[in-house]
Motif scaffolding. Structure first.
Motif, PDB file in Angstrom:
ATOM      1  N   SER A 195       0.827  -1.200   0.000  1.00 58.59           N
ATOM      2  CA  SER A 195       0.000   0.000   0.000  1.00 58.59           C
ATOM      3  C   SER A 195       0.865   1.256   0.000  1.00 58.59           C
ATOM      4  O   SER A 195       0.561   2.241  -0.684  1.00 58.59           O
ATOM      5  N   THR A 196       1.964   1.207   0.748  1.00 62.85           N
ATOM      6  CA  THR A 196       2.905   2.325   0.797  1.00 62.85           C
ATOM      7  C   THR A 196       3.507   2.577  -0.579  1.00 62.85           C
ATOM      8  O   THR A 196       3.549   3.716  -1.054  1.00 62.85           O
ATOM      9  N   LEU A 197       3.970   1.505  -1.229  1.00 69.15           N
ATOM     10  CA  LEU A 197       4.550   1.638  -2.567  1.00 69.15           C
ATOM     11  C   LEU A 197       3.530   2.189  -3.558  1.00 69.15           C
ATOM     12  O   LEU A 197       3.833   3.088  -4.351  1.00 69.15           O
ATOM     13  N   ARG A 198       2.299   1.643  -3.512  1.00 65.88           N
ATOM     14  CA  ARG A 198       1.236   2.104  -4.411  1.00 65.88           C
ATOM     15  C   ARG A 198       0.996   3.599  -4.241  1.00 65.88           C
ATOM     16  O   ARG A 198       0.918   4.353  -5.209  1.00 65.88           O
ATOM     17  N   ARG A 199       0.886   4.021  -2.996  1.00 68.34           N
ATOM     18  CA  ARG A 199       0.553   5.418  -2.691  1.00 68.34           C
ATOM     19  C   ARG A 199       1.629   6.372  -3.240  1.00 68.34           C
ATOM     20  O   ARG A 199       1.327   7.353  -3.911  1.00 68.34           O
ATOM     21  N   VAL A 200       2.890   6.063  -2.938  1.00 69.90           N
ATOM     22  CA  VAL A 200       3.976   6.958  -3.348  1.00 69.90           C
ATOM     23  C   VAL A 200       4.174   6.925  -4.854  1.00 69.90           C
ATOM     24  O   VAL A 200       4.286   7.974  -5.502  1.00 69.90           O
ATOM     25  N   LEU A 201       4.215   5.720  -5.446  1.00 69.45           N
ATOM     26  CA  LEU A 201       4.474   5.617  -6.880  1.00 69.45           C
ATOM     27  C   LEU A 201       3.316   6.189  -7.709  1.00 69.45           C
ATOM     28  O   LEU A 201       3.544   6.783  -8.768  1.00 69.45           O
ATOM     29  N   LEU A 221       3.636   4.253 -10.904  1.00 74.15           N
ATOM     30  CA  LEU A 221       3.137   2.942 -10.487  1.00 74.15           C
ATOM     31  C   LEU A 221       3.062   2.015 -11.693  1.00 74.15           C
ATOM     32  O   LEU A 221       2.355   2.304 -12.654  1.00 74.15           O
ATOM     33  N   PRO A 222       3.790   0.883 -11.675  1.00 74.96           N
ATOM     34  CA  PRO A 222       3.746  -0.026 -12.831  1.00 74.96           C
ATOM     35  C   PRO A 222       2.402  -0.748 -12.922  1.00 74.96           C
ATOM     36  O   PRO A 222       1.727  -0.949 -11.915  1.00 74.96           O
ATOM     37  N   SER A 223       2.030  -1.138 -14.126  1.00 74.80           N
ATOM     38  CA  SER A 223       0.759  -1.847 -14.313  1.00 74.80           C
ATOM     39  C   SER A 223       0.841  -3.267 -13.784  1.00 74.80           C
ATOM     40  O   SER A 223      -0.153  -3.838 -13.343  1.00 74.80           O
ATOM     41  N   ARG A 224       2.048  -3.849 -13.803  1.00 68.44           N
ATOM     42  CA  ARG A 224       2.240  -5.192 -13.245  1.00 68.44           C
ATOM     43  C   ARG A 224       2.632  -5.071 -11.781  1.00 68.44           C
ATOM     44  O   ARG A 224       3.227  -4.074 -11.350  1.00 68.44           O
ATOM     45  N   ASP A 241      -0.981  -4.054  -8.195  1.00 65.65           N
ATOM     46  CA  ASP A 241      -1.903  -3.740  -9.282  1.00 65.65           C
ATOM     47  C   ASP A 241      -3.357  -3.755  -8.818  1.00 65.65           C
ATOM     48  O   ASP A 241      -4.257  -3.416  -9.578  1.00 65.65           O
ATOM     49  N   LEU A 242      -3.585  -4.129  -7.554  1.00 68.20           N
ATOM     50  CA  LEU A 242      -4.944  -4.162  -6.997  1.00 68.20           C
ATOM     51  C   LEU A 242      -5.158  -2.952  -6.097  1.00 68.20           C
ATOM     52  O   LEU A 242      -4.361  -2.692  -5.196  1.00 68.20           O
ATOM     53  N   ALA A 243      -6.248  -2.219  -6.314  1.00 67.26           N
ATOM     54  CA  ALA A 243      -6.504  -1.001  -5.548  1.00 67.26           C
ATOM     55  C   ALA A 243      -7.088  -1.275  -4.162  1.00 67.26           C
ATOM     56  O   ALA A 243      -6.825  -0.549  -3.213  1.00 67.26           O
ATOM     57  N   ASP A 244      -7.870  -2.355  -4.029  1.00 69.32           N
ATOM     58  CA  ASP A 244      -8.543  -2.639  -2.762  1.00 69.32           C
ATOM     59  C   ASP A 244      -7.572  -3.288  -1.774  1.00 69.32           C
ATOM     60  O   ASP A 244      -6.962  -4.310  -2.097  1.00 69.32           O
ATOM     61  N   TYR A 294       8.125   7.337   1.617  1.00 76.74           N
ATOM     62  CA  TYR A 294       7.642   5.977   1.886  1.00 76.74           C
ATOM     63  C   TYR A 294       7.378   5.795   3.380  1.00 76.74           C
ATOM     64  O   TYR A 294       6.369   5.201   3.771  1.00 76.74           O
ATOM     65  N   ALA A 295       8.282   6.294   4.194  1.00 69.40           N
ATOM     66  CA  ALA A 295       8.099   6.167   5.642  1.00 69.40           C
ATOM     67  C   ALA A 295       6.818   6.866   6.096  1.00 69.40           C
ATOM     68  O   ALA A 295       6.059   6.335   6.910  1.00 69.40           O
ATOM     69  N   ASP A 296       6.559   8.053   5.545  1.00 68.47           N
ATOM     70  CA  ASP A 296       5.347   8.793   5.913  1.00 68.47           C
ATOM     71  C   ASP A 296       4.087   8.086   5.419  1.00 68.47           C
ATOM     72  O   ASP A 296       3.047   8.109   6.088  1.00 68.47           O
ATOM     73  N   ALA A 297       4.170   7.463   4.235  1.00 67.46           N
ATOM     74  CA  ALA A 297       2.986   6.798   3.658  1.00 67.46           C
ATOM     75  C   ALA A 297       2.636   5.513   4.393  1.00 67.46           C
ATOM     76  O   ALA A 297       1.509   5.046   4.304  1.00 67.46           O
ATOM     77  N   LEU A 298       3.582   4.963   5.146  1.00 64.80           N
ATOM     78  CA  LEU A 298       3.341   3.700   5.862  1.00 64.80           C
ATOM     79  C   LEU A 298       2.233   3.846   6.897  1.00 64.80           C
ATOM     80  O   LEU A 298       1.360   2.974   7.021  1.00 64.80           O
ATOM     81  N   GLU A 299       2.212   4.951   7.609  1.00 61.21           N
ATOM     82  CA  GLU A 299       1.175   5.170   8.616  1.00 61.21           C
ATOM     83  C   GLU A 299      -0.203   5.272   7.967  1.00 61.21           C
ATOM     84  O   GLU A 299      -1.185   4.727   8.474  1.00 61.21           O
ATOM     85  N   ARG A 300      -0.286   5.927   6.818  1.00 63.40           N
ATOM     86  CA  ARG A 300      -1.550   6.037   6.117  1.00 63.40           C
ATOM     87  C   ARG A 300      -1.990   4.680   5.566  1.00 63.40           C
ATOM     88  O   ARG A 300      -3.178   4.391   5.479  1.00 63.40           O
ATOM     89  N   ALA A 301      -1.023   3.838   5.219  1.00 64.63           N
ATOM     90  CA  ALA A 301      -1.351   2.480   4.739  1.00 64.63           C
ATOM     91  C   ALA A 301      -1.995   1.670   5.850  1.00 64.63           C
ATOM     92  O   ALA A 301      -2.946   0.912   5.625  1.00 64.63           O
ATOM     93  N   LEU A 302      -1.488   1.839   7.074  1.00 66.56           N
ATOM     94  CA  LEU A 302      -2.071   1.122   8.219  1.00 66.56           C
ATOM     95  C   LEU A 302      -3.483   1.609   8.479  1.00 66.56           C
ATOM     96  O   LEU A 302      -4.404   0.807   8.703  1.00 66.56           O
ATOM     97  N   GLU A 303      -3.706   2.927   8.407  1.00 61.00           N
ATOM     98  CA  GLU A 303      -5.055   3.481   8.598  1.00 61.00           C
ATOM     99  C   GLU A 303      -6.008   2.944   7.535  1.00 61.00           C
ATOM    100  O   GLU A 303      -7.145   2.615   7.824  1.00 61.00           O
TER     101      GLU A 303
END
Length: 199
Positions: A17-23, A29-32, A64-67, A188-197
């Motif tokens: 989720s962190t990678l998805r958010r930042v990329l 964000l790659p399609s694969r 590649d999955l949003a949910d 990435y570090a900042d996005a990790l907390e939002r991924a947990l939420e």
């Protein structure tokens, strides 16, 4: 427990989720799906021989999955399949190759893989390690350890290594990056907390 998955699957989903958010924010964000190489011990119970017995298993992060729930379940399936293949010895060839390459030859092979990925695809995009610590408070010179900053190493061909260390009912993440490939690891570090939420 609710989704009948492992803690490692949840940590991998948080990373995904962190990678998805930042990329996605950077339009990169790659399609694969991004693939994480997860180091695992090959040592059997009771094995007291000297030296390391390590391998790495590739796990799809389902980026590649949003949910987030669909992503978590896909990661669980990928991890389960990778463990089964590991037990069959599927990744021992990959481990043996990296052990027998001279560092210079490995660097050349990695450059070739980056230049022409269809000829020599790399097995993963980054490395993720989950280190289980003690589930009790730790003390150093009488002071309680509140945070552990995990530090690992970069593997040839990978620009990021993420290590999670659990201790005293918490998990601390460490991001080690190649600055030429990942100029802002704090994103990435900042996005990790939002991924947990989100999860």
């Amino acid at each position: 427990k609710h989704f009948d998955v492992k803690v490692n699957d949840v940590l991998l989903e948080l990373l995904a989720s962190t990678l998805r958010r930042v990329l996605a924010r950077e339009s990169r964000l790659p399609s694969r799906s991004i693939v994480a190489l997860c180091p695992v011990s090959l040592r059997r119970d009771g094995d007291r021989s000297a030296g390391n017995r390590l391998s790495s298993m590739p796990v799809s992060l389902a980026t590649d999955l949003a949910d987030p729930v669909a992503r978590l379940l896909a990661i669980h399936r990928s991890s389960k399949l990778a463990k089964a293949r590991l037990e069959e010895g599927a990744f021992e060839v990959m481990t043996a190759l990296t052990e027998c390459f001279l560092p210079g030859a490995l660097r050349l092979a990695t450059r070739a893989a980056h230049a022409v990925p269809s000829l020599l695809p790399l097995p993963g995009n980054l490395v993720f390690s989950n280190v289980r610590g003690l589930g009790v408070p730790l003390y150093l010179a009488g002071a309680r350890v509140e945070v552990i900053h995990p530090m690992s190493m970069l593997q040839v061909g990978n620009g990021m290594n993420v290590t999670a260390v659990s201790h005293d009912d918490q998990v601390d993440f460490g991001f080690l990056v190649d600055a030429q490939l990942v100029p802002d690891p704090w994103g990435y570090a900042d996005a990790l907390e939002r991924a947990l939420e989100e999860l």
